[in-house]
Design a protein around this motif. Structure first.
Motif, PDB file in Angstrom:
ATOM      1  N   HIS A 509     -18.735  -7.597 -11.044  1.00 33.77           N
ATOM      2  CA  HIS A 509     -17.776  -8.501 -10.404  1.00 33.77           C
ATOM      3  C   HIS A 509     -16.384  -8.321 -10.997  1.00 33.77           C
ATOM      4  N   ALA A 510     -16.321  -8.130 -12.316  1.00 30.32           N
ATOM      5  CA  ALA A 510     -15.018  -7.974 -12.960  1.00 30.32           C
ATOM      6  C   ALA A 510     -14.302  -6.727 -12.455  1.00 30.32           C
ATOM      7  N   GLY A 511     -15.032  -5.615 -12.322  1.00 19.23           N
ATOM      8  CA  GLY A 511     -14.421  -4.397 -11.827  1.00 19.23           C
ATOM      9  C   GLY A 511     -13.952  -4.532 -10.396  1.00 19.23           C
ATOM     10  N   THR A 512     -14.749  -5.224  -9.573  1.00 24.25           N
ATOM     11  CA  THR A 512     -14.357  -5.436  -8.176  1.00 24.25           C
ATOM     12  C   THR A 512     -13.061  -6.236  -8.084  1.00 24.25           C
ATOM     13  N   VAL A 513     -12.992  -7.333  -8.846  1.00 24.97           N
ATOM     14  CA  VAL A 513     -11.774  -8.158  -8.838  1.00 24.97           C
ATOM     15  C   VAL A 513     -10.585  -7.359  -9.340  1.00 24.97           C
ATOM     16  N   LEU A 514     -10.817  -6.546 -10.364  1.00 24.77           N
ATOM     17  CA  LEU A 514      -9.734  -5.744 -10.924  1.00 24.77           C
ATOM     18  C   LEU A 514      -9.179  -4.768  -9.887  1.00 24.77           C
ATOM     19  N   LEU A 515     -10.065  -4.080  -9.182  1.00 26.85           N
ATOM     20  CA  LEU A 515      -9.615  -3.114  -8.175  1.00 26.85           C
ATOM     21  C   LEU A 515      -8.947  -3.806  -6.989  1.00 26.85           C
ATOM     22  N   GLU A 516      -9.512  -4.925  -6.556  1.00 26.03           N
ATOM     23  CA  GLU A 516      -8.924  -5.615  -5.412  1.00 26.03           C
ATOM     24  C   GLU A 516      -7.546  -6.173  -5.747  1.00 26.03           C
ATOM     25  N   ASP A 517      -7.401  -6.705  -6.951  1.00 24.12           N
ATOM     26  CA  ASP A 517      -6.083  -7.205  -7.349  1.00 24.12           C
ATOM     27  C   ASP A 517      -5.069  -6.069  -7.443  1.00 24.12           C
ATOM     28  N   ALA A 518      -5.509  -4.952  -8.010  1.00 24.20           N
ATOM     29  CA  ALA A 518      -4.599  -3.803  -8.116  1.00 24.20           C
ATOM     30  C   ALA A 518      -4.231  -3.265  -6.739  1.00 24.20           C
ATOM     31  N   ALA A 519      -5.215  -3.205  -5.826  1.00 24.16           N
ATOM     32  CA  ALA A 519      -4.933  -2.740  -4.469  1.00 24.16           C
ATOM     33  C   ALA A 519      -3.968  -3.686  -3.754  1.00 24.16           C
ATOM     34  N   ALA A 520      -4.148  -4.984  -3.972  1.00 26.03           N
ATOM     35  CA  ALA A 520      -3.242  -5.951  -3.350  1.00 26.03           C
ATOM     36  C   ALA A 520      -1.820  -5.796  -3.886  1.00 26.03           C
ATOM     37  N   ASP A 521      -1.702  -5.572  -5.192  1.00 23.23           N
ATOM     38  CA  ASP A 521      -0.370  -5.371  -5.771  1.00 23.23           C
ATOM     39  C   ASP A 521       0.288  -4.114  -5.206  1.00 23.23           C
ATOM     40  N   ARG A 522      -0.502  -3.055  -5.093  1.00 25.78           N
ATOM     41  CA  ARG A 522       0.061  -1.818  -4.553  1.00 25.78           C
ATOM     42  C   ARG A 522       0.415  -1.964  -3.076  1.00 25.78           C
ATOM     43  N   ALA A 523      -0.392  -2.732  -2.357  1.00 21.94           N
ATOM     44  CA  ALA A 523      -0.092  -2.946  -0.942  1.00 21.94           C
ATOM     45  C   ALA A 523       1.238  -3.689  -0.791  1.00 21.94           C
ATOM     46  N   ARG A 524       1.451  -4.678  -1.662  1.00 17.63           N
ATOM     47  CA  ARG A 524       2.729  -5.389  -1.613  1.00 17.63           C
ATOM     48  C   ARG A 524       3.881  -4.457  -1.964  1.00 17.63           C
ATOM     49  N   GLY A 525       3.637  -3.572  -2.956  1.00 15.14           N
ATOM     50  CA  GLY A 525       4.677  -2.617  -3.320  1.00 15.14           C
ATOM     51  C   GLY A 525       4.974  -1.635  -2.206  1.00 15.14           C
ATOM     52  N   GLU A 526       3.920  -1.155  -1.529  1.00 16.86           N
ATOM     53  CA  GLU A 526       4.119  -0.231  -0.416  1.00 16.86           C
ATOM     54  C   GLU A 526       4.837  -0.910   0.742  1.00 16.86           C
ATOM     55  N   TYR A 527       4.493  -2.163   0.995  1.00 14.61           N
ATOM     56  CA  TYR A 527       5.154  -2.894   2.079  1.00 14.61           C
ATOM     57  C   TYR A 527       6.638  -3.079   1.765  1.00 14.61           C
ATOM     58  N   ALA A 528       6.942  -3.439   0.520  1.00 13.74           N
ATOM     59  CA  ALA A 528       8.344  -3.606   0.137  1.00 13.74           C
ATOM     60  C   ALA A 528       9.093  -2.283   0.250  1.00 13.74           C
ATOM     61  N   LYS A 529       8.426  -1.193  -0.113  1.00  9.94           N
ATOM     62  CA  LYS A 529       9.051   0.124  -0.015  1.00  9.94           C
ATOM     63  C   LYS A 529       9.343   0.471   1.435  1.00  9.94           C
ATOM     64  N   GLN A 530       8.395   0.186   2.329  1.00 10.57           N
ATOM     65  CA  GLN A 530       8.600   0.486   3.745  1.00 10.57           C
ATOM     66  C   GLN A 530       9.744  -0.338   4.323  1.00 10.57           C
ATOM     67  N   VAL A 531       9.784  -1.622   3.922  1.00  3.43           N
ATOM     68  CA  VAL A 531      10.874  -2.470   4.412  1.00  3.43           C
ATOM     69  C   VAL A 531      12.217  -1.939   3.928  1.00  3.43           C
ATOM     70  N   PHE A 532      12.277  -1.530   2.673  1.00  4.66           N
ATOM     71  CA  PHE A 532      13.526  -1.003   2.115  1.00  4.66           C
ATOM     72  C   PHE A 532      13.943   0.278   2.833  1.00  4.66           C
ATOM     73  N   GLU A 533      12.971   1.178   3.014  1.00  4.15           N
ATOM     74  CA  GLU A 533      13.303   2.458   3.646  1.00  4.15           C
ATOM     75  C   GLU A 533      13.698   2.284   5.106  1.00  4.15           C
ATOM     76  N   SER A 534      13.042   1.373   5.801  1.00  2.00           N
ATOM     77  CA  SER A 534      13.407   1.146   7.203  1.00  2.00           C
ATOM     78  C   SER A 534      14.774   0.489   7.324  1.00  2.00           C
ATOM     79  N   ALA A 535      15.115  -0.348   6.332  1.00  2.00           N
ATOM     80  CA  ALA A 535      16.408  -1.029   6.384  1.00  2.00           C
ATOM     81  C   ALA A 535      17.562  -0.094   6.073  1.00  2.00           C
TER      82      ALA A 535
END
Length: 697
Positions: A509-535
């Motif tokens: 369970h700990a590993g699953t939470v760790l990966l999901e949290d990291a994936a969520a953080d990266r998804a937010r980072g990728e979304y911010a990057k896309q918004v910046f690049e499109s702007a």
């Protein structure tokens, strides 16, 4: 803890200057000799954990005159007199264990050290029990900050009595009756108390107003009539009707429909010296009642119990049943009171109903032996719980460290296996199949890889016509096939390593939470990057690339590009290496053009450990991709020099593959590190802090 000492009454030794003997709700006959009140430089705590006492005789308030047949046992103290002395079982602690004084400064230092270690506990992984340990850490810190440190620093401060109980038990009515004025709001609305009210004598209010106890809780002084306050706000009510040296705290209901009230009540209990539990005849068997009583038992807190709103007709049955339940659950409440169902007078109980409780509280504040018994029992009860609670916390910290190491080892082992697979795959001939084999055979049949004896190397640029152009394209096609095979091989083994790490981590369970949290953080980072690049006009990443960037079950989306660059740089290095070796004396009997010679060396390296690669080839087998390259190169360099060239070329390629794999593994190391620091000696520091606290006691 010091050793238990007993006073030698026969010898007439007065040892009360160093220890106090607690009494539990003793009557006048049990009053000991003069006892000194602990000073600010020392604290009195029990030298040993007392055994459970026998249930004392009930104190019943508002009891009518006894009938001729004889009064019931529970009506023995119907007058507003102090409670009768408790009865004890044979062999119980009729004479309580002695107490010892400890240096308050040393105890404070030990508590501060323990607090520092508990606050620094690294809880970064969601392993089994993590939520409970986080809650426990908060409770331990609260007990140290809200109760232990304030009490150690000022042992002569007023005794705080927390009145806690069921909804509708009449707690606010009892507080108002004891104080003699309306300080706590009452009414039919449930829950009535949404902000706790603390009633004390005006001489004692400064202690509670200065944020000595519950320092983070906002508070306000009451002015005028009591009215419902705001949640999370402590109302201070000073009244001449309260005895000096004691404060009564009306807490929210333990079974309130508002969860925050329930948690609030427990917080106040952990910050109190004495608990006065109150329940009604209709609610005393409810689950929340026994949860709070069990909590009092586990904390070994000084406890008094009030059974209110008891019908006169069923007084004996109800009180006896309630007392039997207390005894069966090991609740050692030495002071038990019964308030009969009676009409209120101006919203207050008649004096005969609450007077025994008020006298007990006043007597506890006035008599130093009872005060010492209450404070030392409750404080020692809290300190005793630290033995198991801190040990459990330390064990959890050790489990966190072990998990962190296991996650790191899993990632390292997966990529180490990938490196071993790469090392083997780049020389066992597995890449010399399919497209590579077809392009090799085209080159051999077309004569593009055949050397020319004597003279200078053939110049492919001098060829004329369509056939020449076709001949020149075959080595390029072979080179493309070789590069593509090596790049695809690197990506495939890296993908398998990533998949293995992801699957292994998600096994917990700990590993699953760790990966999901990291994936969520990266998804937010990728979304911010896309918004910046499109702007700002830059090309935004494709949705598939963005989703792949957040996935840990496969390699990074840019690995193919990095692998292509690495292989291309290595081929340039190989060309320079071959060119340098080709111009040695004795190596000019057979000539290749530079491109063809580098390709032959590459093919020979990839098939170095292939089955049959060491078997000498015949002229009729010049299309064999495993043997022909070595035969051609041996005639150019000789066997010894050829082995050195292949070793140098392989070492450089393997080093570049190692760097690619290490870069991929760093992704998982970053995920572990992003969870937070995990001190490997934090558990040892916890054990040492708890041991130091016990040594001071």
């Amino acid at each position: 803890m010091g050793d238990s000492d007993r006073a030698d009454d026969a010898a007439g030794h007065d040892d009360t200057a160093r220890r106090q003997t607690p009494r539990h709700a003793a009557g006048p006959a049990d009053v000991p000799g003069p006892a000194s009140v602990p000073g600010p430089a020392d604290v009195v705590i029990p030298a040993a954990v007392p055994a459970a006492a026998e249930r004392p005789e009930d104190v019943t308030a508002a009891d009518p005159p006894a009938p001729a047949a004889g009064p019931p046992a529970s009506a023995a103290a119907s007058s507003p007199a102090p409670p009768a002395p408790p009865r004890t079982r044979a062999g119980s602690h009729a004479a309580a264990e002695s107490h010892v004084r400890v240096d308050a400064r040393l105890l404070e230092a030990a508590l501060l050290n323990l607090r520092k270690r508990v606050a620094a506990v690294p809880l970064v992984f969601e392993i089994d029990g993590a939520a409970e340990v986080k809650t426990e850490r908060t409770k331990v810190l609260s007990q140290i900050d809200d109760y232990l440190l304030p009490r150690v620093r000022r042992s002569a401060a007023p005794v705080l009595v927390a009145l806690v109980g069921s909804t509708g038990a009449g707690k606010s009515t009892l507080v108002n009756s004891i104080v003699g004025t309306h300080v706590s709001a009452t009414g039919v609305r449930r829950p009535t108390t949404n902000s706790p009210v603390l009633a004390c004598h005006p001489d004692d209010i400064d202690w509670f107003a200065e944020n000595n106890f519950l320092p983070t809780l906002p508070r306000v002084r009451q002015e005028g009539l009591a009215r419902p306050g705001r949640d999370g706000l402590l109302v201070l009510a000073a009244s001449e009707g309260m005895p000096r040296g004691i404060a009564l705290l009306d807490t929210p209901d333990i079974d309130s429909v508002v969860k925050a009230h329930h948690e609030f009540a427990y917080q106040f209990l952990d910050a109190s010296d004495l608990w006065l539990f109150m329940t009604s005849a209709s609610r005393y068997a409810d689950g929340p009642v026994w949860e709070i009583l069990q909590h009092a038992r586990e904390r070994k807190a000084s406890l008094g119990v009030v059974l209110s709103r008891v019908p006169q007709t069923y007084r004996t049955e109800l009180s006896e049943h309630f007392n039997a339940m207390l005894d069966a659950n090991g609740i050692a409440a030495d002071n038990r009171f019964v308030i009969l169902e009676t009409p209120l007078i101006d919203g207050m109980l008649p004096p005969e109903s609450y007077q025994p409780i008020r006298d007990w509280l006043a007597d506890t504040a006035a008599r130093s032996d009872r005060r010492v018994a209450v404070l030392s029992q409750t404080m020692s009860g809290v300190l005793d719980t630290f033995k198991s609670r801190v040990a459990a916390m330390a064990a959890h910290v050790e489990a966190q460290v072990v998990l962190r190491a296991e996650l790191r080892r899993t990632a390292e082992a997966s990529y180490e296996r990938a490196f071993a697979e790469a090392n083997a795959g780049l020389k066992n001939g597995s890449l010399l199949t399919g497209e590579v084999l077809a392009r090799w055979q085209d080159c051999v049949v077309g004569g593009d890889l055949r050397p020319r004896r004597g003279g200078k190397p053939a110049k492919s640029a001098g060829r004329k016509g369509k056939r020449a152009r076709r001949g020149a394209s075959r080595p390029a096609a072979l080179n493309t096939a070789l590069r593509s095979a090596i790049e695809s091989f690197i990506v495939s083994i890296t993908d398998r390593a990533a998949e293995h790490v992801d699957g292994s981590w998600r096994g917990s369970h700990a590993g699953t939470v760790l990966l999901e949290d990291a994936a969520a953080d990266r998804a937010r980072g990728e979304y911010a990057k896309q918004v910046f690049e499109s702007a700002f006009g830059s090309g935004a990443a494709a949705p598939s690339e963005a989703s792949q960037a957040t996935a840990f079950s496969r390699s990074s989306p840019d690995l193919s590009l990095r692998a292509a660059r690495a292989v291309g740089a290595w081929q340039d290095h190989l060309a320079r290496l071959v060119d340098a070796e080709d111009h040695r004396t004795g190596a000019k009997r057979i000539f290749f053009d530079d491109e063809s010679l580098a390709l032959v060396v590459l093919v020979a390296m990839l098939g170095e450990d292939a089955p049959g690669a060491d078997t000498p080839a015949t002229e009729d087998e010049d299309t064999n991709i495993y043997t022909e390259p070595r035969r051609l190169l041996a005639s150019v360099y000789g066997a010894g020099m050829l082995a050195g060239i292949l070793a140098k070329a392989r070492a450089d390629l393997i080093q570049r593959v190692r760097l690619l794999l290490d870069e991929e593994m760093v992704r998982y190391v970053e995920v572990i590190e992003s969870a937070g620091p995990c001190d490997e000696v934090a558990a040892i520091r916890l054990y040492q802090a708890e041991y130091s606290l016990e040594a001071v006691r």
